[in-house]
Design a protein around this motif. Structure first.
Motif, PDB file in Angstrom:
ATOM      1  N   VAL A 197      15.517   6.253  -3.612  1.00  0.00           N
ATOM      2  CA  VAL A 197      15.221   4.903  -4.101  1.00  0.00           C
ATOM      3  C   VAL A 197      15.261   3.906  -2.954  1.00  0.00           C
ATOM      4  O   VAL A 197      16.223   3.884  -2.170  1.00  0.00           O
ATOM      5  CB  VAL A 197      16.226   4.483  -5.192  1.00  0.00           C
ATOM      6  CG1 VAL A 197      15.923   3.063  -5.669  1.00  0.00           C
ATOM      7  CG2 VAL A 197      16.192   5.462  -6.364  1.00  0.00           C
ATOM      8  N   THR A 198      14.222   3.083  -2.874  1.00  0.00           N
ATOM      9  CA  THR A 198      14.153   1.991  -1.902  1.00  0.00           C
ATOM     10  C   THR A 198      14.026   0.692  -2.671  1.00  0.00           C
ATOM     11  O   THR A 198      13.012   0.467  -3.348  1.00  0.00           O
ATOM     12  CB  THR A 198      12.928   2.152  -0.985  1.00  0.00           C
ATOM     13  OG1 THR A 198      12.916   3.457  -0.417  1.00  0.00           O
ATOM     14  CG2 THR A 198      12.951   1.100   0.117  1.00  0.00           C
ATOM     15  N   THR A 199      15.033  -0.161  -2.625  1.00  0.00           N
ATOM     16  CA  THR A 199      14.964  -1.419  -3.369  1.00  0.00           C
ATOM     17  C   THR A 199      14.170  -2.457  -2.577  1.00  0.00           C
ATOM     18  O   THR A 199      14.322  -2.585  -1.361  1.00  0.00           O
ATOM     19  CB  THR A 199      16.364  -1.955  -3.690  1.00  0.00           C
ATOM     20  OG1 THR A 199      17.165  -1.987  -2.505  1.00  0.00           O
ATOM     21  CG2 THR A 199      17.044  -1.096  -4.741  1.00  0.00           C
ATOM     22  N   LEU A 200      13.343  -3.199  -3.324  1.00  0.00           N
ATOM     23  CA  LEU A 200      12.399  -4.136  -2.721  1.00  0.00           C
ATOM     24  C   LEU A 200      12.449  -5.486  -3.435  1.00  0.00           C
ATOM     25  O   LEU A 200      13.157  -5.647  -4.431  1.00  0.00           O
ATOM     26  CB  LEU A 200      10.988  -3.548  -2.783  1.00  0.00           C
ATOM     27  CG  LEU A 200      10.795  -2.193  -2.074  1.00  0.00           C
ATOM     28  CD1 LEU A 200       9.451  -1.579  -2.448  1.00  0.00           C
ATOM     29  CD2 LEU A 200      10.918  -2.351  -0.567  1.00  0.00           C
ATOM     30  N   SER A 201      11.674  -6.417  -2.947  1.00  0.00           N
ATOM     31  CA  SER A 201      11.716  -7.783  -3.467  1.00  0.00           C
ATOM     32  C   SER A 201      11.054  -7.933  -4.826  1.00  0.00           C
ATOM     33  O   SER A 201      11.293  -8.915  -5.532  1.00  0.00           O
ATOM     34  CB  SER A 201      11.043  -8.740  -2.469  1.00  0.00           C
ATOM     35  OG  SER A 201       9.714  -8.319  -2.199  1.00  0.00           O
ATOM     36  N   SER A 202      10.203  -6.988  -5.221  1.00  0.00           N
ATOM     37  CA  SER A 202       9.549  -7.048  -6.542  1.00  0.00           C
ATOM     38  C   SER A 202       8.922  -5.706  -6.872  1.00  0.00           C
ATOM     39  O   SER A 202       8.688  -4.871  -5.973  1.00  0.00           O
ATOM     40  CB  SER A 202       8.464  -8.135  -6.574  1.00  0.00           C
ATOM     41  OG  SER A 202       7.360  -7.752  -5.761  1.00  0.00           O
ATOM     42  N   GLY A 203       8.611  -5.527  -8.139  1.00  0.00           N
ATOM     43  CA  GLY A 203       7.870  -4.342  -8.551  1.00  0.00           C
ATOM     44  C   GLY A 203       6.462  -4.341  -7.979  1.00  0.00           C
ATOM     45  O   GLY A 203       5.911  -3.283  -7.657  1.00  0.00           O
ATOM     46  N   THR A 204       5.872  -5.526  -7.843  1.00  0.00           N
ATOM     47  CA  THR A 204       4.529  -5.643  -7.264  1.00  0.00           C
ATOM     48  C   THR A 204       4.531  -5.175  -5.811  1.00  0.00           C
ATOM     49  O   THR A 204       3.615  -4.470  -5.369  1.00  0.00           O
ATOM     50  CB  THR A 204       4.029  -7.089  -7.356  1.00  0.00           C
ATOM     51  OG1 THR A 204       4.202  -7.567  -8.692  1.00  0.00           O
ATOM     52  CG2 THR A 204       2.566  -7.192  -6.962  1.00  0.00           C
ATOM     53  N   ALA A 205       5.577  -5.564  -5.078  1.00  0.00           N
ATOM     54  CA  ALA A 205       5.714  -5.101  -3.693  1.00  0.00           C
ATOM     55  C   ALA A 205       5.813  -3.582  -3.645  1.00  0.00           C
ATOM     56  O   ALA A 205       5.252  -2.928  -2.752  1.00  0.00           O
ATOM     57  CB  ALA A 205       6.949  -5.732  -3.051  1.00  0.00           C
ATOM     58  N   ALA A 206       6.515  -3.008  -4.623  1.00  0.00           N
ATOM     59  CA  ALA A 206       6.663  -1.554  -4.675  1.00  0.00           C
ATOM     60  C   ALA A 206       5.312  -0.873  -4.911  1.00  0.00           C
ATOM     61  O   ALA A 206       5.012   0.164  -4.300  1.00  0.00           O
ATOM     62  CB  ALA A 206       7.655  -1.168  -5.761  1.00  0.00           C
ATOM     63  N   ILE A 207       4.483  -1.438  -5.798  1.00  0.00           N
ATOM     64  CA  ILE A 207       3.151  -0.869  -6.027  1.00  0.00           C
ATOM     65  C   ILE A 207       2.311  -0.971  -4.753  1.00  0.00           C
ATOM     66  O   ILE A 207       1.619  -0.022  -4.360  1.00  0.00           O
ATOM     67  CB  ILE A 207       2.449  -1.579  -7.198  1.00  0.00           C
ATOM     68  CG1 ILE A 207       3.189  -1.291  -8.511  1.00  0.00           C
ATOM     69  CG2 ILE A 207       0.989  -1.131  -7.313  1.00  0.00           C
ATOM     70  CD1 ILE A 207       2.651  -2.046  -9.707  1.00  0.00           C
ATOM     71  N   HIS A 208       2.390  -2.116  -4.092  1.00  0.00           N
ATOM     72  CA  HIS A 208       1.639  -2.329  -2.846  1.00  0.00           C
ATOM     73  C   HIS A 208       2.020  -1.276  -1.804  1.00  0.00           C
ATOM     74  O   HIS A 208       1.153  -0.577  -1.252  1.00  0.00           O
ATOM     75  CB  HIS A 208       1.925  -3.738  -2.319  1.00  0.00           C
ATOM     76  CG  HIS A 208       1.099  -4.120  -1.131  1.00  0.00           C
ATOM     77  ND1 HIS A 208       1.434  -5.162  -0.305  1.00  0.00           N
ATOM     78  CD2 HIS A 208      -0.035  -3.577  -0.612  1.00  0.00           C
ATOM     79  CE1 HIS A 208       0.539  -5.260   0.661  1.00  0.00           C
ATOM     80  NE2 HIS A 208      -0.366  -4.324   0.489  1.00  0.00           N
ATOM     81  N   LEU A 209       3.315  -1.123  -1.557  1.00  0.00           N
ATOM     82  CA  LEU A 209       3.755  -0.125  -0.583  1.00  0.00           C
ATOM     83  C   LEU A 209       3.420   1.285  -1.058  1.00  0.00           C
ATOM     84  O   LEU A 209       3.072   2.160  -0.251  1.00  0.00           O
ATOM     85  CB  LEU A 209       5.250  -0.245  -0.325  1.00  0.00           C
ATOM     86  CG  LEU A 209       5.735  -1.482   0.432  1.00  0.00           C
ATOM     87  CD1 LEU A 209       7.211  -1.333   0.801  1.00  0.00           C
ATOM     88  CD2 LEU A 209       4.906  -1.735   1.685  1.00  0.00           C
ATOM     89  N   GLY A 210       3.548   1.524  -2.361  1.00  0.00           N
ATOM     90  CA  GLY A 210       3.232   2.845  -2.903  1.00  0.00           C
ATOM     91  C   GLY A 210       1.790   3.242  -2.626  1.00  0.00           C
ATOM     92  O   GLY A 210       1.510   4.386  -2.234  1.00  0.00           O
ATOM     93  N   LEU A 211       0.874   2.308  -2.808  1.00  0.00           N
ATOM     94  CA  LEU A 211      -0.540   2.592  -2.537  1.00  0.00           C
ATOM     95  C   LEU A 211      -0.766   2.870  -1.051  1.00  0.00           C
ATOM     96  O   LEU A 211      -1.535   3.772  -0.683  1.00  0.00           O
ATOM     97  CB  LEU A 211      -1.406   1.426  -3.004  1.00  0.00           C
ATOM     98  CG  LEU A 211      -1.496   1.219  -4.521  1.00  0.00           C
ATOM     99  CD1 LEU A 211      -2.243  -0.068  -4.848  1.00  0.00           C
ATOM    100  CD2 LEU A 211      -2.163   2.407  -5.209  1.00  0.00           C
ATOM    101  N   ILE A 212      -0.099   2.100  -0.198  1.00  0.00           N
ATOM    102  CA  ILE A 212      -0.210   2.335   1.249  1.00  0.00           C
ATOM    103  C   ILE A 212       0.303   3.736   1.597  1.00  0.00           C
ATOM    104  O   ILE A 212      -0.335   4.491   2.346  1.00  0.00           O
ATOM    105  CB  ILE A 212       0.571   1.263   2.031  1.00  0.00           C
ATOM    106  CG1 ILE A 212      -0.096  -0.104   1.866  1.00  0.00           C
ATOM    107  CG2 ILE A 212       0.666   1.629   3.520  1.00  0.00           C
ATOM    108  CD1 ILE A 212       0.716  -1.260   2.420  1.00  0.00           C
TER     109      ILE A 212
END
Length: 401
Positions: A41-56
């Motif tokens: 698990v990597t905690t981030l500033s938002s779920g949207t940020a997580a989707i962005h990084l996930g796609l990358i």
């Protein structure tokens, strides 16, 4: 908030760790890892940020196509556009209201024929109800397309005993202020390898190379969760199961409330394999069975009593922003949007507030019954004039039963 959030915040202040790193970040990630059964698990500033990084992390670049469920919040698809990639929207199916397997495979086959094999599939657990995990996975594996699981609404939900948030090649969680637990704002990226977690942290901390000075070889982002927000998350994790139970009790409350109201369907899981946190309790209303009452009538009645309710997510393929992107499927998502309403579902809803909710619902549907009875009087005026009471009151009884 239940108390220990303040305790952990105090610890962060006392240690002077208020940056996007620190003990509470590490411990919050540990708690989530344990809850989800030993993932990374990597905690981030938002779920949207997580989707962005996930796609990358899944290799999505400009011009690539990404499949996305249409009946979801805009944040599920916005990161596709951040990367200048192309969203391909898919209709819902009627059992779970999530990604339709038939339309999904049709889309994949068609995009491949056009020389545009999708780079990823974004799946969503709508309002906390799991999607068709196994059939979607089988399609993804058949065409060798990775899944990015959007579990933003589904922390605490599960399928066949396995928690949502672990079914994707990469998964995301949200801790926004309206979610089942909150860090005020925040999210997490969930993966199945330490390497992906390390890469996610690298990208989320401005992609600083391993050097004594600030060296940057690629674009990075300021996406890491703060130690203060993680303090709130630690306290919230201690009461997550309690919050899930409270949301599920709200679902039972609505199921009982609408049990004898024809034309109103309370959204629920299709069978015992699915376990929903019921992040939101939602209904659909069929005016043909409710004497003309529709979801907007009920919404306005709630609004008049200062009670908030909302329409469903507007399908993304109907949004002005997405009108030029491909869409596959029928009109299930569109139909649900037209007749759906999200009801007050907070974990802290009091008995007094429940009584207010029930009063509005009773008034809306009982008022309509009274109107129908009044109409029956006017239509059967001759019965009174001829003193044919037996027949008339038989009809009244049928109308009110």
């Amino acid at each position: 908030m239940r108390g220990n959030e303040q305790k952990y915040i105090r610890e962060a202040f006392d240690s002077n760790w208020v940056a996007p790193m620190g003990t509470n970040v590490d411990l919050f990630e540990r708690d989530l890892k344990t809850y989800l059964n030993n993932v990374h698990v990597t905690t981030l500033s938002s779920g949207t940020a997580a989707i962005h990084l996930g796609l990358i992390l899944l290799g999505v670049n400009a011009g690539d196509e990404v499949i996305c469920q249409s009946l979801t919040f805009a944040a599920s698809a916005n990161p596709i556009l951040y990367l200048k990639a192309i969203p391909v929207f898919i209709d819902s199916e009627e059992d779970t209201w999530n990604l339709c397997p038939i339309a999904l495979e049709e889309a994949i086959i068609d995009r491949i024929k056009l020389g545009k094999k999708p780079k990823a599939i974004i799946t969503v657990h709508l309002y906390g109800n799991p999607y068709k995990i196994e059939v979607i996975r089988s399609i993804a594996d058949k065409y060798q397309i990775p899944i990015l699981e959007d579990a933003a609404e589904a922390l605490g939900s599960s399928y066949k005993g396995q928690k949502c948030g672990v079914f994707g090649d990469i998964s995301v969680l949200s801790f926004n202020g309206n979610k089942i637990i909150t860090t005020s704002g925040g999210g997490a990226l969930v993966s199945h390898s330490e390497d992906i977690k390390s890469r996610a942290i690298f990208l989320a901390t401005q992609s600083k190379d391993d050097a004594i000075h600030y060296e940057h070889s690629e674009v990075g982002y300021n996406y890491r969760l703060s130690n203060i927000s993680a303090s709130i998350g630690r306290g919230q994790m201690e009461i997550l199961d309690e919050f899930v139970n409270l949301r599920r009790k709200m679902q039972v409350f609505y199921k009982q409330l609408f049990e004898d109201v024809p034309g109103v369907y309370v959204y629920d899981v299709p069978d015992k394999d699915y376990f929903s946190n019921h992040w939101l309790s939602v209904i659909t209303i069929n005016p043909a069975e409710t004497n003309g009452i529709d979801c907007n009538d009920l919404r306005l009645a709630f609004e008049a009593e200062n009670i908030d309710s909302r329409p469903f997510w507007k399908p993304l393929h109907l949004q002005p922003l997405h009108q030029d992107f491909p869409y596959y499927g029928g009109n299930v998502a569109e139909s649900l949007f037209a007749k759906g309403l999200c009801l007050p579902s907070g974990s802290n809803t009091s008995e007094e507030e429940k009584a207010r909710i029930q009063n509005v619902i009773d008034c809306v549907f009982k008022t309509k019954k009274k109107i129908k009875i009044k109409s029956l009087f006017s239509k059967n005026k001759s019965l009174f004039e001829n003193n044919v009471f037996v027949n008339f009151f038989s009809k009244i009884r049928l109308e009110t039963t």
